[in-house]
Design a protein around this motif. Sequence first.
Motif, PDB file in Angstrom:
ATOM      1  N   UNK A  26       0.830  -1.203   0.000  1.00 16.89           N
ATOM      2  CA  UNK A  26       0.000   0.000   0.000  1.00 16.89           C
ATOM      3  C   UNK A  26       0.861   1.249   0.000  1.00 16.89           C
ATOM      4  N   UNK A  27       1.911   1.256   0.821  1.00 25.65           N
ATOM      5  CA  UNK A  27       2.797   2.419   0.881  1.00 25.65           C
ATOM      6  C   UNK A  27       3.541   2.638  -0.434  1.00 25.65           C
ATOM      7  N   UNK A  28       3.964   1.551  -1.086  1.00 25.49           N
ATOM      8  CA  UNK A  28       4.666   1.674  -2.372  1.00 25.49           C
ATOM      9  C   UNK A  28       3.744   2.276  -3.428  1.00 25.49           C
ATOM     10  N   UNK A  29       2.530   1.767  -3.554  1.00 25.29           N
ATOM     11  CA  UNK A  29       1.612   2.278  -4.569  1.00 25.29           C
ATOM     12  C   UNK A  29       1.142   3.691  -4.239  1.00 25.29           C
ATOM     13  N   UNK A  33       1.767   6.937  -6.632  1.00 25.67           N
ATOM     14  CA  UNK A  33       0.665   7.819  -7.024  1.00 25.67           C
ATOM     15  C   UNK A  33       0.978   9.269  -6.667  1.00 25.67           C
ATOM     16  N   UNK A  34       1.528   9.491  -5.480  1.00 24.62           N
ATOM     17  CA  UNK A  34       1.867  10.851  -5.080  1.00 24.62           C
ATOM     18  C   UNK A  34       2.972  11.425  -5.974  1.00 24.62           C
ATOM     19  N   UNK A  36       3.575  10.660  -9.123  1.00 26.15           N
ATOM     20  CA  UNK A  36       2.999  10.992 -10.425  1.00 26.15           C
ATOM     21  C   UNK A  36       2.126  12.246 -10.334  1.00 26.15           C
ATOM     22  N   UNK A  37       1.400  12.414  -9.222  1.00 29.52           N
ATOM     23  CA  UNK A  37       0.558  13.591  -9.054  1.00 29.52           C
ATOM     24  C   UNK A  37       1.425  14.843  -8.954  1.00 29.52           C
ATOM     25  N   UNK A  38       2.515  14.776  -8.191  1.00 24.01           N
ATOM     26  CA  UNK A  38       3.422  15.920  -8.066  1.00 24.01           C
ATOM     27  C   UNK A  38       4.094  16.219  -9.403  1.00 24.01           C
ATOM     28  N   UNK A  39       4.509  15.182 -10.113  1.00 21.83           N
ATOM     29  CA  UNK A  39       5.140  15.359 -11.425  1.00 21.83           C
ATOM     30  C   UNK A  39       4.170  16.024 -12.402  1.00 21.83           C
ATOM     31  N   UNK A  40       2.908  15.619 -12.367  1.00 21.88           N
ATOM     32  CA  UNK A  40       1.884  16.194 -13.239  1.00 21.88           C
ATOM     33  C   UNK A  40       1.654  17.666 -12.892  1.00 21.88           C
TER      34      UNK A  40
END
Length: 65
Positions: A26-29, A33-34, A36-40
């Motif tokens: 859960x922590x890895x995924x 996700x965080x 990718x969200x920050x990169x976006x």
Amino acid sequence: MPSMFLYIDPGTGSMLFSILIGVVSTLVFLGRRLFMKIKFMLSGGKAEKISSNKIPYVIFSDRFV
């Protein structure tokens, strides 16, 4: 009996490892996700444009022609 104090039966050990693997997964995924969200957000939220020279379709086949 000090050796019996640290005994964990196989069912409890299996449950603890399942919980540990679930929490780590859960922590890895969540981290991915965080990231990718920050990169976006840093990229301005813009998608890359498709080049007009490239065809946007792919055809898959089971054998070579």
